[in-house]
Design a protein around this motif. Structure first.
Motif, PDB file in Angstrom:
ATOM      1  N   ALA A 345       0.829  -1.201   0.000  1.00 54.61           N
ATOM      2  CA  ALA A 345       0.000   0.000   0.000  1.00 54.61           C
ATOM      3  C   ALA A 345       0.870   1.259   0.000  1.00 54.61           C
ATOM      4  O   ALA A 345       0.564   2.242  -0.693  1.00 54.61           O
ATOM      5  CB  ALA A 345      -0.937   0.010   1.192  1.00 54.61           C
ATOM      6  N   ARG A 346       1.952   1.225   0.775  1.00 52.88           N
ATOM      7  CA  ARG A 346       2.865   2.374   0.797  1.00 52.88           C
ATOM      8  C   ARG A 346       3.545   2.560  -0.554  1.00 52.88           C
ATOM      9  O   ARG A 346       3.784   3.680  -1.007  1.00 52.88           O
ATOM     10  CB  ARG A 346       3.903   2.194   1.901  1.00 52.88           C
ATOM     11  CG  ARG A 346       3.340   2.355   3.318  1.00 52.88           C
ATOM     12  CD  ARG A 346       4.455   2.481   4.339  1.00 52.88           C
ATOM     13  NE  ARG A 346       3.939   2.663   5.692  1.00 52.88           N
ATOM     14  CZ  ARG A 346       3.816   1.701   6.598  1.00 52.88           C
ATOM     15  NH1 ARG A 346       4.180   0.449   6.272  1.00 52.88           N
ATOM     16  NH2 ARG A 346       3.334   1.946   7.794  1.00 52.88           N
ATOM     17  N   ARG A 347       3.885   1.437  -1.204  1.00 57.41           N
ATOM     18  CA  ARG A 347       4.484   1.536  -2.545  1.00 57.41           C
ATOM     19  C   ARG A 347       3.510   2.181  -3.522  1.00 57.41           C
ATOM     20  O   ARG A 347       3.872   3.102  -4.273  1.00 57.41           O
ATOM     21  CB  ARG A 347       4.866   0.143  -3.055  1.00 57.41           C
ATOM     22  CG  ARG A 347       6.085  -0.468  -2.421  1.00 57.41           C
ATOM     23  CD  ARG A 347       6.394  -1.765  -3.153  1.00 57.41           C
ATOM     24  NE  ARG A 347       7.404  -2.551  -2.487  1.00 57.41           N
ATOM     25  CZ  ARG A 347       7.775  -3.761  -2.886  1.00 57.41           C
ATOM     26  NH1 ARG A 347       7.182  -4.308  -3.952  1.00 57.41           N
ATOM     27  NH2 ARG A 347       8.710  -4.433  -2.241  1.00 57.41           N
ATOM     28  N   ALA A 348       2.279   1.675  -3.519  1.00 61.02           N
ATOM     29  CA  ALA A 348       1.276   2.215  -4.440  1.00 61.02           C
ATOM     30  C   ALA A 348       1.005   3.685  -4.146  1.00 61.02           C
ATOM     31  O   ALA A 348       0.883   4.507  -5.066  1.00 61.02           O
ATOM     32  CB  ALA A 348      -0.012   1.406  -4.342  1.00 61.02           C
ATOM     33  N   LEU A 349       0.920   4.027  -2.878  1.00 65.90           N
ATOM     34  CA  LEU A 349       0.648   5.410  -2.497  1.00 65.90           C
ATOM     35  C   LEU A 349       1.830   6.311  -2.852  1.00 65.90           C
ATOM     36  O   LEU A 349       1.638   7.481  -3.205  1.00 65.90           O
ATOM     37  CB  LEU A 349       0.358   5.488  -1.002  1.00 65.90           C
ATOM     38  CG  LEU A 349      -0.389   6.730  -0.503  1.00 65.90           C
ATOM     39  CD1 LEU A 349      -1.756   6.835  -1.154  1.00 65.90           C
ATOM     40  CD2 LEU A 349      -0.535   6.678   1.016  1.00 65.90           C
ATOM     41  N   GLY A 350       3.048   5.777  -2.769  1.00 62.36           N
ATOM     42  CA  GLY A 350       4.214   6.556  -3.154  1.00 62.36           C
ATOM     43  C   GLY A 350       4.256   6.831  -4.645  1.00 62.36           C
ATOM     44  O   GLY A 350       4.744   7.880  -5.079  1.00 62.36           O
ATOM     45  N   LEU A 351       3.735   5.895  -5.436  1.00 62.02           N
ATOM     46  CA  LEU A 351       3.719   6.070  -6.888  1.00 62.02           C
ATOM     47  C   LEU A 351       2.612   7.022  -7.323  1.00 62.02           C
ATOM     48  O   LEU A 351       2.810   7.864  -8.214  1.00 62.02           O
ATOM     49  CB  LEU A 351       3.553   4.715  -7.578  1.00 62.02           C
ATOM     50  CG  LEU A 351       4.734   3.747  -7.430  1.00 62.02           C
ATOM     51  CD1 LEU A 351       4.322   2.341  -7.856  1.00 62.02           C
ATOM     52  CD2 LEU A 351       5.915   4.223  -8.269  1.00 62.02           C
ATOM     53  N   PHE A 352       1.425   6.887  -6.719  1.00 61.51           N
ATOM     54  CA  PHE A 352       0.279   7.747  -7.054  1.00 61.51           C
ATOM     55  C   PHE A 352      -0.370   8.229  -5.754  1.00 61.51           C
ATOM     56  O   PHE A 352      -1.361   7.665  -5.298  1.00 61.51           O
ATOM     57  CB  PHE A 352      -0.738   6.989  -7.913  1.00 61.51           C
ATOM     58  CG  PHE A 352      -0.333   6.838  -9.345  1.00 61.51           C
ATOM     59  CD1 PHE A 352      -0.736   7.765 -10.303  1.00 61.51           C
ATOM     60  CD2 PHE A 352       0.470   5.790  -9.752  1.00 61.51           C
ATOM     61  CE1 PHE A 352      -0.349   7.634 -11.623  1.00 61.51           C
ATOM     62  CE2 PHE A 352       0.865   5.649 -11.063  1.00 61.51           C
ATOM     63  CZ  PHE A 352       0.457   6.575 -12.003  1.00 61.51           C
ATOM     64  N   PRO A 353       0.206   9.261  -5.148  1.00 63.56           N
ATOM     65  CA  PRO A 353      -0.278   9.708  -3.833  1.00 63.56           C
ATOM     66  C   PRO A 353      -1.687  10.277  -3.827  1.00 63.56           C
ATOM     67  O   PRO A 353      -2.298  10.375  -2.754  1.00 63.56           O
ATOM     68  CB  PRO A 353       0.739  10.785  -3.433  1.00 63.56           C
ATOM     69  CG  PRO A 353       1.335  11.246  -4.723  1.00 63.56           C
ATOM     70  CD  PRO A 353       1.345  10.049  -5.610  1.00 63.56           C
ATOM     71  N   TYR A 354      -2.232  10.657  -4.992  1.00 66.08           N
ATOM     72  CA  TYR A 354      -3.574  11.244  -5.024  1.00 66.08           C
ATOM     73  C   TYR A 354      -4.613  10.279  -5.600  1.00 66.08           C
ATOM     74  O   TYR A 354      -5.719  10.690  -5.936  1.00 66.08           O
ATOM     75  CB  TYR A 354      -3.556  12.540  -5.839  1.00 66.08           C
ATOM     76  CG  TYR A 354      -2.580  13.543  -5.284  1.00 66.08           C
ATOM     77  CD1 TYR A 354      -2.854  14.234  -4.107  1.00 66.08           C
ATOM     78  CD2 TYR A 354      -1.360  13.770  -5.916  1.00 66.08           C
ATOM     79  CE1 TYR A 354      -1.945  15.144  -3.579  1.00 66.08           C
ATOM     80  CE2 TYR A 354      -0.437  14.674  -5.400  1.00 66.08           C
ATOM     81  CZ  TYR A 354      -0.736  15.353  -4.232  1.00 66.08           C
ATOM     82  OH  TYR A 354       0.168  16.243  -3.705  1.00 66.08           O
ATOM     83  N   SER A 355      -4.259   9.009  -5.707  1.00 66.61           N
ATOM     84  CA  SER A 355      -5.202   8.009  -6.190  1.00 66.61           C
ATOM     85  C   SER A 355      -6.222   7.688  -5.098  1.00 66.61           C
ATOM     86  O   SER A 355      -5.842   7.238  -4.005  1.00 66.61           O
ATOM     87  CB  SER A 355      -4.461   6.733  -6.585  1.00 66.61           C
ATOM     88  OG  SER A 355      -5.360   5.667  -6.753  1.00 66.61           O
TER      89      SER A 355
END
Length: 371
Positions: A345-355
């Protein structure tokens, strides 16, 4: 395809006009006609507009350069080009095809809306441009970084924006305009530098016609000027220079067509410099191939592996994939395994923080998402 065709049209026109023999004229005319057919069938309004502007400018430049044609006849060659374009247009409209358009007169409808940006996709583009320019104000000098437009755009897009899909992400990884992408991702300095480069190529193509040894060189300069116009116009309303195929074609035409500079100083490189350059090129290609191979392997694992194990294996091969990391985080969260879900989840949020999707999954397991 339409953008590639629009970039290549100036060269075929030049070949048609420059041909002295009947075979060359026939080949150039056939190529021009085929490109015209492809342009019309594509229904790309940006490519249509670029082609119209190119033809208009080419006619003006061809007539202006007629006295520099040694032994050439402008009128007949120009008529040959226009006849090839007209024939290609008639063939595209008259011949049946299997394109499933939702209109009884699709090409006429597109022609009527070439410059219509008050409704439909045109209106959506204007809204997208306005939101992207708002985004660029957050970092106007250096931009948000190449490729970061889909990452930052959801933050600035209002509800109901047509550029966003149901998941809250952008439908495309780039805006519907190269220049909007350059301003928002590369910043004002880089955009002005690129615009200055195009201006320099264009105006250099219009200078020194009387100094050239042959009229064909003048024609090539006209083709270069026309290519610049085509690329600028079509890239103002679609992604062209951001895509490898049309960008390669456009810069290849401009580089090959510009020719050697008068009074220029040749640069001789030593064998050691050539060897170092070749090694650097091979290394860069090897890195690119390794990266692409890892991405292909990740897609293979996702498609052929077990439901959860395949996605986890895919995340190992391609840790920079937002879609894979987000899916793994969701799979672990649905099983109540938040310890593992947080990692992805942190990886995904780091890639697209406004998703919105990434934020929901992260909050589900107690990961702070910020504002």
């Amino acid at each position: 395809v339409a953008h590639i065709v629009a970039s290549g049209l100036p060269v075929t026109v030049w070949c048609t006009v420059a041909a002295r023999r009947s075979l060359g004229a026939l080949v150039g005319s056939a190529a021009t006609g085929l490109l015209t057919v492809a342009l019309i069938l594509s229904r790309s309004r940006a490519a249509w507009l670029a082609s119209i502007v190119f033809v208009a400018i080419s006619i003006i430049l061809l007539l202006a350069s007629r006295r520099y044609w040694r032994g050439g006849v402008v009128g007949g060659r120009l008529a040959r080009v226009l006849l090839a374009i007209a024939t290609g247009g008639l063939v595209a409209v008259a011949l049946p095809n299997q394109l499933d358009w939702n209109s009884d007169s699709p090409y006429l409808d597109s022609a009527k809306k070439v410059v219509d940006y008050s409704s439909g996709s045109g209106r959506g583009r204007i809204a997208q441009y306005q939101n992207s320019l708002k985004m660029s104000l957050s970092d106007p000098i250096f931009g948000t970084g190449p490729g970061n437009w889909p990452v930052r755009y959801p933050k600035f897009a209002p509800g109901g924006d047509k550029s966003l899909v149901s998941s809250g992400m952008t439908a495309n990884p780039w805006p519907s305009s190269d220049w909007v992408a350059f301003v928002s991702e590369r910043g004002i300095i880089a955009t002005l530098a690129l615009a200055g480069m195009f201006a320099a190529i264009f105006f250099r193509a219009l200078r020194g016609w009387k100094e050239h040894d042959s009229g064909e060189t003048v024609l090539m300069n006209i083709a270069v000027a026309g290519t610049v116009v085509c690329v600028i116009v079509v890239s103002a309303f679609d992604a062209v220079l951001l895509l490898p195929a049309p960008a390669f074609l456009a810069w290849m035409i401009l580089g090959a067509g510009s020719g050697p500079r008068r009074g220029g100083r040749p640069v001789d490189l030593s064998s050691k410099s050539w060897s170092l350059g070749a090694m650097a090129l091979v290394l860069a290609c090897a890195v690119g191939v390794a990266r692409s191979s890892a991405e292909v392997k990740a897609m293979w694992e996702v498609g052929t592996g077990a439901h959860r194990a395949g996605w986890v294996s895919g995340a190992r091969w391609d840790p920079g994939s937002y879609r894979i990391n987000q899916r793994v985080a969701e799979l672990y969260a649905s099983r109540g395994d938040c310890a593992r879900s947080k990692v992805y989840a942190r990886r995904a949020l780091g890639l697209f923080p406004y998703s919105p999707q990434a934020r929901r999954t992260a909050r589900r397991c107690g990961v702070k998402t910020g504002k």
